[in-house]
Enzyme design. Structure first.
Site, PDB file in Angstrom:
ATOM      1  N   GLN A  78       0.798  -1.230   0.000  1.00 13.89           N
ATOM      2  CA  GLN A  78       0.000   0.000   0.000  1.00 13.89           C
ATOM      3  C   GLN A  78       0.831   1.282   0.000  1.00 13.89           C
ATOM      4  O   GLN A  78       0.547   2.198  -0.761  1.00 13.89           O
ATOM      5  CB  GLN A  78      -0.933  -0.011   1.204  1.00 13.89           C
ATOM      6  CG  GLN A  78      -1.850   1.192   1.252  1.00 13.89           C
ATOM      7  CD  GLN A  78      -2.726   1.163   2.481  1.00 13.89           C
ATOM      8  OE1 GLN A  78      -3.698   0.425   2.541  1.00 13.89           O
ATOM      9  NE2 GLN A  78      -2.380   1.948   3.474  1.00 13.89           N
ATOM     10  N   GLU A 101      -3.207   9.232  -1.835  1.00 11.85           N
ATOM     11  CA  GLU A 101      -2.498  10.077  -0.866  1.00 11.85           C
ATOM     12  C   GLU A 101      -1.418  10.913  -1.529  1.00 11.85           C
ATOM     13  O   GLU A 101      -0.561  11.483  -0.851  1.00 11.85           O
ATOM     14  CB  GLU A 101      -1.893   9.219   0.252  1.00 11.85           C
ATOM     15  CG  GLU A 101      -2.958   8.503   1.068  1.00 11.85           C
ATOM     16  CD  GLU A 101      -2.406   7.809   2.301  1.00 11.85           C
ATOM     17  OE1 GLU A 101      -1.180   7.868   2.535  1.00 11.85           O
ATOM     18  OE2 GLU A 101      -3.196   7.204   3.026  1.00 11.85           O
ATOM     19  N   ASP A 156       4.177   0.239   4.259  1.00 10.81           N
ATOM     20  CA  ASP A 156       2.926  -0.228   4.853  1.00 10.81           C
ATOM     21  C   ASP A 156       2.412  -1.332   3.933  1.00 10.81           C
ATOM     22  O   ASP A 156       1.948  -1.065   2.824  1.00 10.81           O
ATOM     23  CB  ASP A 156       1.902   0.913   4.974  1.00 10.81           C
ATOM     24  CG  ASP A 156       0.607   0.451   5.646  1.00 10.81           C
ATOM     25  OD1 ASP A 156       0.526  -0.742   6.016  1.00 10.81           O
ATOM     26  OD2 ASP A 156      -0.310   1.278   5.802  1.00 10.81           O
ATOM     27  N   LYS A 167      -4.518   6.693  14.801  1.00 11.10           N
ATOM     28  CA  LYS A 167      -5.450   7.415  13.945  1.00 11.10           C
ATOM     29  C   LYS A 167      -6.666   7.765  14.798  1.00 11.10           C
ATOM     30  O   LYS A 167      -7.423   6.858  15.189  1.00 11.10           O
ATOM     31  CB  LYS A 167      -5.896   6.531  12.782  1.00 11.10           C
ATOM     32  CG  LYS A 167      -4.789   6.168  11.788  1.00 11.10           C
ATOM     33  CD  LYS A 167      -5.271   5.043  10.879  1.00 11.10           C
ATOM     34  CE  LYS A 167      -4.426   4.903   9.622  1.00 11.10           C
ATOM     35  NZ  LYS A 167      -4.794   3.676   8.870  1.00 11.10           N
ATOM     36  N   ARG A 201      -5.476   9.693   7.388  1.00 11.57           N
ATOM     37  CA  ARG A 201      -6.163   8.649   6.633  1.00 11.57           C
ATOM     38  C   ARG A 201      -5.979   8.934   5.146  1.00 11.57           C
ATOM     39  O   ARG A 201      -5.519   9.997   4.754  1.00 11.57           O
ATOM     40  CB  ARG A 201      -7.662   8.609   6.958  1.00 11.57           C
ATOM     41  CG  ARG A 201      -8.015   8.376   8.406  1.00 11.57           C
ATOM     42  CD  ARG A 201      -7.390   7.140   9.019  1.00 11.57           C
ATOM     43  NE  ARG A 201      -7.677   5.884   8.367  1.00 11.57           N
ATOM     44  CZ  ARG A 201      -8.429   4.912   8.861  1.00 11.57           C
ATOM     45  NH1 ARG A 201      -8.985   5.061  10.042  1.00 11.57           N
ATOM     46  NH2 ARG A 201      -8.605   3.768   8.218  1.00 11.57           N
ATOM     47  N   SER A 202      -6.386   7.983   4.317  1.00 13.82           N
ATOM     48  CA  SER A 202      -6.254   8.220   2.875  1.00 13.82           C
ATOM     49  C   SER A 202      -7.257   9.268   2.393  1.00 13.82           C
ATOM     50  O   SER A 202      -7.008   9.978   1.428  1.00 13.82           O
ATOM     51  CB  SER A 202      -6.413   6.910   2.106  1.00 13.82           C
ATOM     52  OG  SER A 202      -7.567   6.218   2.514  1.00 13.82           O
ATOM     53  N   LYS A 251       2.815  10.369  10.126  1.00 13.12           N
ATOM     54  CA  LYS A 251       2.589   9.821   8.779  1.00 13.12           C
ATOM     55  C   LYS A 251       1.380  10.535   8.192  1.00 13.12           C
ATOM     56  O   LYS A 251       0.301  10.514   8.790  1.00 13.12           O
ATOM     57  CB  LYS A 251       2.324   8.318   8.902  1.00 13.12           C
ATOM     58  CG  LYS A 251       2.032   7.605   7.603  1.00 13.12           C
ATOM     59  CD  LYS A 251       1.620   6.145   7.856  1.00 13.12           C
ATOM     60  CE  LYS A 251       1.262   5.463   6.545  1.00 13.12           C
ATOM     61  NZ  LYS A 251       0.570   4.175   6.737  1.00 13.12           N
TER      62      LYS A 251
HETATM   63  P1  PGA Z   1      -6.516   4.210   5.127  1.00 16.35           P
HETATM   64  O1  PGA Z   1      -5.007   3.760   5.019  1.00 16.35           O
HETATM   65  O2  PGA Z   1      -6.569   5.574   5.678  1.00 16.35           O
HETATM   66  O3  PGA Z   1      -7.018   4.091   3.720  1.00 16.35           O
HETATM   67  O4  PGA Z   1      -7.197   3.202   6.018  1.00 16.35           O
HETATM   68  C1  PGA Z   1      -3.947   4.373   5.678  1.00 16.35           C
HETATM   69  C2  PGA Z   1      -3.017   3.346   6.272  1.00 16.35           C
HETATM   70  O5  PGA Z   1      -3.236   2.135   6.121  1.00 16.35           O
HETATM   71  O6  PGA Z   1      -2.068   3.713   6.946  1.00 16.35           O
HETATM   72 ZN    ZN Z   2      -1.691   1.230   7.435  1.00 17.09          ZN
END
Ligand code: PGA
Ligand code: ZN
Length: 422
Positions: free
Chosen positions: A162, A204, A241, A336, A365-366, A387
């Protein structure tokens, strides 16, 4: 008394063009604070649930029910409460919601309100948020992890991994870390352009991952670091990640790009080979959220070499962090706020991490917005790392730029050697 007078909630839009919840908290003094909920795409099964409207409009993703919940239920419950009692305010919302996963009022309603309360409290004291949070504690700017290529759920699964990120391990300041990362980011874009593979960016802001296999992505990242004039592993290192829950379940992992399937042990072996071959210093969610045995085995094999981060695996939950510490299932937590649902629960997860000697990375978050709360949390709580995604698109740059402004206030920086092993 600095009490909450009024809440205003509205539906606004995030970086992917989907609706999200914005809340303003007004105090009787006239001070106010605002919070906007982010939204994930690769979500852990144990995270706080977003409340979405369903139905035909905007693919069912409207948040008008969540907004109505703030106005009709949360606002009257918080009116008259001291803005400085964040724990009581968050507890009140959790009890009002009444579900284990915040599904009735919505984690999106709760987190936007919780962040808005925090901003209002800082505004009331006339301190920047990071300073309000830090109090008398000495704090440092966090070390950033910044994405260069985006993959997985953020790029239609074009590659399996990812996030291919860098950490400017040689940087002596936040501003320098951004300068070095910016150089690597643009070098990577140049390489993709020369190959005829420049196809815009993922969710992102990382370059769209036009690669034949996952290792080619890693090779290209190393080339980009070199092309920017840096020594891989010395000046600039790699953080991944894997987000393995997205392609792994019940101990089976299907790497679509390479048409191979691994068991838990096989994926561990592959990642260990990558650690051997590439200058990797951090790996997030190496195994899936349902694979505790895999996480424990991987941490045993690689925990002394790299940071092993639980994101979907820990979902910003203090209890899960404590269990993971006992079992030695990772050695760092991703924080998060919307995974937990409130600021208080996010801070509890951080405290559990600090008690366990875990590293901590406050994360976006994304799906993001102009909200910069996480930069203040990472700094004011002295979490150590941050991050935010990549190095383009304003929902990302707003956060990097906020860190530059905070650094101007003569704060020291968390150099890599103080938080990373290996
Ligand atoms: P997400 O991914 O915000 O799409 O859940 C971010 C991550 O996995 O760090
Ligand atoms: Zn993650």
């Amino acid at each position: 008394m600095s009490t909450i007078e009024k809440l205003t909630a509205r539906q606004v839009w995030d970086s992917r063009g989907w609706p999200t919840v914005e809340v303003d908290v007004h105090l009787n003094s006239g001070a106010y604070g605002r919070g906007i909920a982010p939204a994930g795409a690769s979500r852990g099964m144990h995270e706080a649930v977003e409340l979405r409207d369903g139905g035909a409009a905007i693919c069912g993703k409207g948040v008008l029910k969540a907004v109505a919940g703030v106005m009709q239920e949360i606002a009257p419950a918080l009116k008259g409460k001291s803005v400085f009692d964040q724990a009581l305010i968050d507890k009140t919302m959790i009890e009002l919601d009444g579900t284990p996963n915040r599904s009735r009022l919505g984690g999106n309603a709760l987190v936007a309100t919780s962040m808005a309360v925090l901003h209002a409290a800082a505004a009331e004291t006339r301190l920047p948020l990071w300073k309000y949070l830090a109090g008398e504690n000495a704090v440092r700017l966090p070390l950033p992890q910044i994405q260069i290529f985006g993959g997985g759920a953020h790029a239609s699964r074009r590659i399996d991994i990812q996030d291919l990120m860098v950490i400017a391990t040689g940087a002596k300041s936040f501003a320098q870390a951004l300068m070095m990362t910016g150089e690597v980011y643009h070098a990577a874009g140049k390489i993709m352009e020369e190959r005829g593979h420049l196809q815009g960016v993922a969710d992102e802001g990382g370059w769209w991952p036009v690669f034949d296999n996952n290792e080619q992505a890693l090779d290209t990242l190393v080339r980009a670091i070199e092309r920017a004039g840096y020594t891989p592993g010395q000046d600039v290192a790699i953080a991944l990640d894997i987000a393995a829950s997205e392609f792994g379940k019940d101990g089976r992992y299907k790497l679509a790009l390479e048409s191979v399937e691994y068991d838990s042990h096989g994926l561990c072996e592959l990642l260990l080979r990558w650690i051997d071959r590439y200058p990797i210093v951090s790996i997030e969610d190496p195994l899936a959220e349902d694979d505790a045995a895999g996480m424990i085995a991987f941490t045993k094999a690689a925990g002394h070499l790299v940071q092993i981060v639980g994101d979907d695996y820990l979902v910003t939950n203090a209890k899960r962090v404590a269990t993971a510490a006992e079992q030695k299932a990772c050695n760092a937590v991703l924080l998060k706020p919307n995974q937990a649902g409130t600021i208080t629960e996010t801070q509890e997860a951080l405290k559990a991490a600090q008690a366990a000697g875990f590293g901590a990375i406050v994360s976006a978050r994304s799906g993001e917005t102009e909200d910069v709360t996480i930069v203040h949390l990472a700094t004011g709580w002295n979490a150590g790392q941050l991050k935010v995604g990549s190095f383009c698109r304003s929902e990302r740059m707003a956060k990097w730029n906020e860190a530059i402004r905070i650094e101007e206030q003569a704060l020291p920086f968390t150099v890599a050697s103080s938080v990373l092993r290996g």
